[in-house]
Design a protein around this motif. Structure first.
Motif, PDB file in Angstrom:
ATOM      1  N   ASP A 136       0.823  -1.201   0.000  1.00 50.13           N
ATOM      2  CA  ASP A 136       0.000   0.000   0.000  1.00 50.13           C
ATOM      3  C   ASP A 136       0.861   1.256   0.000  1.00 50.13           C
ATOM      4  OD1 ASP A 136      -2.231  -1.689   0.268  1.00 50.13           O
ATOM      5  OD2 ASP A 136      -1.991  -1.719   2.450  1.00 50.13           O
ATOM      6  N   GLY A 137       0.285   2.337  -0.486  1.00 50.36           N
ATOM      7  CA  GLY A 137       0.881   3.651  -0.324  1.00 50.36           C
ATOM      8  C   GLY A 137       0.398   4.262   0.985  1.00 50.36           C
ATOM      9  N   ARG A 138       0.492   5.583   1.070  1.00 54.86           N
ATOM     10  CA  ARG A 138       0.023   6.245   2.287  1.00 54.86           C
ATOM     11  C   ARG A 138      -0.684   7.549   1.934  1.00 54.86           C
ATOM     12  NH1 ARG A 138       3.656  10.198   4.559  1.00 54.86           N
ATOM     13  NH2 ARG A 138       5.470  10.552   3.214  1.00 54.86           N
ATOM     14  N   SER A 139      -1.566   7.955   2.797  1.00 56.91           N
ATOM     15  CA  SER A 139      -2.258   9.235   2.652  1.00 56.91           C
ATOM     16  C   SER A 139      -1.428  10.316   3.335  1.00 56.91           C
ATOM     17  CB  SER A 139      -3.647   9.150   3.292  1.00 56.91           C
ATOM     18  OG  SER A 139      -4.291  10.397   3.274  1.00 56.91           O
ATOM     19  N   VAL A 140      -1.293  11.468   2.679  1.00 57.24           N
ATOM     20  CA  VAL A 140      -0.470  12.560   3.198  1.00 57.24           C
ATOM     21  C   VAL A 140      -1.367  13.761   3.466  1.00 57.24           C
ATOM     22  CG1 VAL A 140       1.513  14.053   2.777  1.00 57.24           C
ATOM     23  CG2 VAL A 140       1.501  11.712   1.881  1.00 57.24           C
ATOM     24  N   ALA A 148      -3.852  14.132  -1.055  1.00 56.55           N
ATOM     25  CA  ALA A 148      -2.536  13.671  -1.496  1.00 56.55           C
ATOM     26  C   ALA A 148      -2.290  12.251  -1.003  1.00 56.55           C
ATOM     27  CB  ALA A 148      -1.431  14.600  -0.995  1.00 56.55           C
ATOM     28  N   PHE A 149      -1.689  11.438  -1.853  1.00 55.98           N
ATOM     29  CA  PHE A 149      -1.383  10.061  -1.482  1.00 55.98           C
ATOM     30  C   PHE A 149      -0.244   9.537  -2.349  1.00 55.98           C
ATOM     31  CE2 PHE A 149      -4.724  10.100  -4.640  1.00 55.98           C
ATOM     32  CZ  PHE A 149      -4.377   9.109  -5.541  1.00 55.98           C
ATOM     33  N   THR A 150       0.303   8.411  -1.936  1.00 55.71           N
ATOM     34  CA  THR A 150       1.357   7.764  -2.708  1.00 55.71           C
ATOM     35  C   THR A 150       0.907   6.370  -3.118  1.00 55.71           C
ATOM     36  OG1 THR A 150       2.462   6.743  -0.805  1.00 55.71           O
ATOM     37  CG2 THR A 150       3.138   8.990  -1.393  1.00 55.71           C
ATOM     38  N   VAL A 151       1.466   5.883  -4.217  1.00 53.42           N
ATOM     39  CA  VAL A 151       1.243   4.511  -4.655  1.00 53.42           C
ATOM     40  C   VAL A 151       2.598   3.884  -4.957  1.00 53.42           C
ATOM     41  CG1 VAL A 151      -1.074   4.884  -5.574  1.00 53.42           C
ATOM     42  CG2 VAL A 151       0.910   5.245  -7.059  1.00 53.42           C
ATOM     43  N   ARG A 152       2.694   2.566  -4.773  1.00 53.56           N
ATOM     44  CA  ARG A 152       3.914   1.830  -5.102  1.00 53.56           C
ATOM     45  C   ARG A 152       3.664   1.057  -6.382  1.00 53.56           C
ATOM     46  NH1 ARG A 152       6.329  -0.948   0.333  1.00 53.56           N
ATOM     47  NH2 ARG A 152       8.124  -1.227  -1.042  1.00 53.56           N
ATOM     48  N   GLU A 153       4.498   1.288  -7.378  1.00 56.51           N
ATOM     49  CA  GLU A 153       4.335   0.665  -8.680  1.00 56.51           C
ATOM     50  C   GLU A 153       5.525  -0.250  -8.975  1.00 56.51           C
ATOM     51  OE1 GLU A 153       1.985   4.357 -10.902  1.00 56.51           O
ATOM     52  OE2 GLU A 153       4.134   4.061 -11.249  1.00 56.51           O
ATOM     53  N   PRO A 154       5.302  -1.323  -9.756  1.00 51.36           N
ATOM     54  CA  PRO A 154       6.428  -2.189 -10.121  1.00 51.36           C
ATOM     55  C   PRO A 154       7.396  -1.468 -11.049  1.00 51.36           C
ATOM     56  CG  PRO A 154       4.437  -2.823 -11.310  1.00 51.36           C
ATOM     57  CD  PRO A 154       4.020  -1.790 -10.307  1.00 51.36           C
ATOM     58  N   VAL A 155       8.697  -1.787 -10.916  1.00 53.77           N
ATOM     59  CA  VAL A 155       9.695  -1.102 -11.743  1.00 53.77           C
ATOM     60  C   VAL A 155       9.718  -1.635 -13.171  1.00 53.77           C
ATOM     61  CG1 VAL A 155      11.135  -0.552  -9.766  1.00 53.77           C
ATOM     62  CG2 VAL A 155      11.585  -2.656 -11.051  1.00 53.77           C
ATOM     63  N   GLY A 156       9.277  -2.895 -13.389  1.00 55.94           N
ATOM     64  CA  GLY A 156       9.302  -3.470 -14.738  1.00 55.94           C
ATOM     65  C   GLY A 156      10.140  -4.734 -14.802  1.00 55.94           C
ATOM     66  N   VAL A 486       7.938   4.648  -6.016  1.00 55.61           N
ATOM     67  CA  VAL A 486       6.881   5.399  -5.346  1.00 55.61           C
ATOM     68  C   VAL A 486       6.463   6.581  -6.215  1.00 55.61           C
ATOM     69  CG1 VAL A 486       6.268   6.759  -3.308  1.00 55.61           C
ATOM     70  CG2 VAL A 486       7.693   4.700  -3.077  1.00 55.61           C
ATOM     71  N   LYS A 487       5.165   6.713  -6.399  1.00 55.21           N
ATOM     72  CA  LYS A 487       4.608   7.844  -7.129  1.00 55.21           C
ATOM     73  C   LYS A 487       3.701   8.640  -6.190  1.00 55.21           C
ATOM     74  CE  LYS A 487       3.236   7.408 -11.376  1.00 55.21           C
ATOM     75  NZ  LYS A 487       2.453   6.896 -12.557  1.00 55.21           N
ATOM     76  N   SER A 488       3.882   9.958  -6.162  1.00 56.88           N
ATOM     77  CA  SER A 488       3.029  10.849  -5.352  1.00 56.88           C
ATOM     78  C   SER A 488       1.951  11.453  -6.242  1.00 56.88           C
ATOM     79  CB  SER A 488       3.857  11.965  -4.726  1.00 56.88           C
ATOM     80  OG  SER A 488       4.845  11.444  -3.876  1.00 56.88           O
ATOM     81  N   ILE A 489       0.712  11.474  -5.754  1.00 56.72           N
ATOM     82  CA  ILE A 489      -0.403  12.036  -6.513  1.00 56.72           C
ATOM     83  C   ILE A 489      -1.108  13.060  -5.610  1.00 56.72           C
ATOM     84  CG2 ILE A 489      -2.605  11.548  -7.657  1.00 56.72           C
ATOM     85  CD1 ILE A 489      -1.512   8.718  -8.203  1.00 56.72           C
ATOM     86  N   THR A 490      -1.295  14.272  -6.120  1.00 55.96           N
ATOM     87  CA  THR A 490      -1.937  15.336  -5.370  1.00 55.96           C
ATOM     88  C   THR A 490      -3.099  15.883  -6.191  1.00 55.96           C
ATOM     89  OG1 THR A 490       0.202  15.926  -4.422  1.00 55.96           O
ATOM     90  CG2 THR A 490      -1.592  17.522  -4.155  1.00 55.96           C
ATOM     91  N   ILE A 491      -4.272  15.997  -5.548  1.00 56.27           N
ATOM     92  CA  ILE A 491      -5.476  16.460  -6.233  1.00 56.27           C
ATOM     93  C   ILE A 491      -5.981  17.719  -5.522  1.00 56.27           C
ATOM     94  CG2 ILE A 491      -7.847  15.866  -6.887  1.00 56.27           C
ATOM     95  CD1 ILE A 491      -6.985  12.907  -6.674  1.00 56.27           C
ATOM     96  N   SER A 492      -6.203  18.772  -6.281  1.00 56.07           N
ATOM     97  CA  SER A 492      -6.750  19.986  -5.715  1.00 56.07           C
ATOM     98  C   SER A 492      -8.240  19.777  -5.423  1.00 56.07           C
ATOM     99  CB  SER A 492      -6.571  21.159  -6.691  1.00 56.07           C
ATOM    100  OG  SER A 492      -7.265  22.294  -6.228  1.00 56.07           O
TER     101      SER A 492
END
Length: 495
Positions: A136-140, A148-156, A486-492
């Protein structure tokens, strides 16, 4: 057939049935070129099979298959990845007898050690099966204006260069977390231990791992290993081996800024303080250096012992070392063979140089053979006592059943001796003083410390080193970090 039946059949015939002939690419054993190399049984110093010498084209096909499979695998539900990895563990256990015998003949270790490695490999797949649906990622909290939250993605696509001392479990400890994270795999086993990785790849396929997700190319490091390290499609490269080769791998991967996990050499200390039980110290040192004939990156290859218990500890330890039975790994010896003639000559050169310097060789110190057959690559269990901090036997990794002994008087001196090499992989501390154990553990520059049991710990704990022992961690939850980004995603939240 039981493991003993398989072992006895091999000892009689010198052959193993149904060994893979080719590379494992895109879900099947593939036809290979006529370029072959003999594979030797270290316990007999005799060839028992041939394997394919891969080419850059073979590695290219494997990476292409892995790249295609990775696009699908990352979309598979984590719960389904969990189910498949648990199936892998089950299939490995069902085939443990055959796989263990192959491991003995490939590597030279004892059957008991090989059986333990196979069970540990199955457990690694179980452990990371349980992690597959928990990445899981985390809520910030950025306040009410944003979500705002993060997700963990596979590198490939991930590349794995497997060492010869633990070909089964090292394969598992890299492949299992990579698959759990949603990555695909291309593996290159060592030239002296090609078969366990091929057999494991077949078993993974049997368990339901999709085609192309795990690929194995055998051959020389200068050919297929270099191709893997230099290929920009490899997004994470995990290497276990020597410092020299690790530096070369890092240089080859650098132009592509490939992520690296390097588990390199070690010269790990076992520190025994004056309040420690000499019997327990001797027992800990015995297993720390003579397990797998000392061919372990994390072997306790230095005993740093307080002067007040030095004589008693060494008397017990030397007596046990002299009684060690060395023989073919399938005949239930105390200690198995050295993996290759080349490596045996390196161990001998280290010890011969110590003799030439006038070192105090308490026991062992020379090449030997299986007493029953007169064959094989073996080295006597060896203890070199009372060494100075700058002695090459203290500073250089011998990677064999050779223990370097240093003496100390104060806690500060013990820590300085322990930290006094270019390596920082593992350390053991023997003391009944809890405060001292905590102080010393904090002061040691290494990746893992155990107290009063050198091999304490397990696959649930991260493993890796500091200094020239490498960087990055395998095993434990931290073992997943190399295979995710890790990718960070922020939504206004503004209307």
């Amino acid at each position: 057939m039981t493991v003993q039946d398989i072992a006895q059949d091999y000892l009689k015939t010198g052959k193993l049935a149904c060994l893979p002939d080719g590379h494992f690419i895109d879900g099947r054993i593939t036809a290979a070129s006529n370029r072959k190399m003999e594979s030797f049984d270290p316990g007999r110093a005799e060839a028992f099979a041939e394997f394919s010498l891969g080419t850059e084209a073979d590695m290219d096909r494997a990476i292409e298959a892995a790249e295609k499979a990775a696009k699908h695998w990352r979309q598979v539900a984590p719960g389904e990845r969990c189910r498949i990895l648990n199936a892998v563990a089950r299939v490995l256990r069902e085939n443990a007898d055959r796989l263990s015998v192959i491991e003995v003949i490939d590597s030279g270790k004892t059957l008991a050690e090989a059986c333990g490695d196979v069970q540990a490999s199955a457990r690694l797949f179980e452990y990371y099966a349980g992690a597959a649906d928990k990445l899981d990622g985390r809520s910030v909290n950025l306040g009410p204006a944003y979500t705002a939250f993060t997700v963990r993605e596979p590198v490939g696509v991930t590349g794995h260069i497997i060492p010869w001392n633990y070909p089964t479990s090292t394969f598992a400890r890299g492949v299992a977390p990579a698959l759990a994270a949603g990555c695909s795999v291309v593996a290159k086993p060592a030239e002296t231990t090609p078969f366990t990785a091929l057999v494991m790849a077949e078993l993974l396929s049997e368990a339901g791992v999709p085609d192309g997700l795990v690929n194995v190319v055998t051959g020389l490091g200068t050919d297929v290993g270099a191709k893997m390290a230099q290929d920009p499609r490899i997004k994470q490269l995990t290497f276990t081996g020597s410092v020299t080769t690790g530096v070369d791998v890092a240089r080859m991967a650098a132009p592509n800024v490939t992520r690296l996990t390097l588990e390199l050499g070690g010269k790990s200390p076992l520190i025994a303080f004056e309040d420690a039980d000499p019997e327990k110290v001797a027992d800990g040192a015995y297993w720390a250096i003579f397990s797998n004939s000392g061919q372990i990156c994390s072997a306790g290859s230095r005993l740093i012992v307080h002067k007040s218990i030095r004589d008693e500890v060494l008397a017990i330890l030397a007596d046990r070392a002299r009684k060690i039975k060395t023989a073919h790994g399938l005949t239930a010896p105390d200690m198995g063979a050295i993996n290759s003639d080349l490596h045996l000559s390196r161990i001998k050169a280290h010890v011969d140089a110590a003799k030439a310097r006038g070192a105090n060789i308490l026991t062992g110190g020379d090449v030997t053979t299986d007493v029953q057959t007169g064959k094989g690559w073996f080295f006597q269990p060896t203890i070199i006592a009372d060494l100075e901090p700058d002695d090459p036997a203290v500073q250089e990794e011998i990677f064999g059943p050779v223990l370097a002994v240093q003496n100390f008087e104060t806690e500060e001196e013990a820590v300085a001796l322990a930290n006094g090499t270019q390596f920082g992989l593992v350390a053991g501390v023997y003391t009944n003083d809890v405060g001292r154990s905590m102080r010393v553990a904090a002061a040691l520059d290494c990746g893992q410390v155990s107290v009063n049991d050198y091999w304490a710990g397990g696959l649930e704990l991260p493993f890796g080193g500091n200094k020239k022992s490498g960087y990055g961690r395998e095993k434990g939850w931290e073992g997943l970090d190399a295979y995710t980004k890790v990718k960070s995603i922020t939504i206004s939240n503004a209307s």
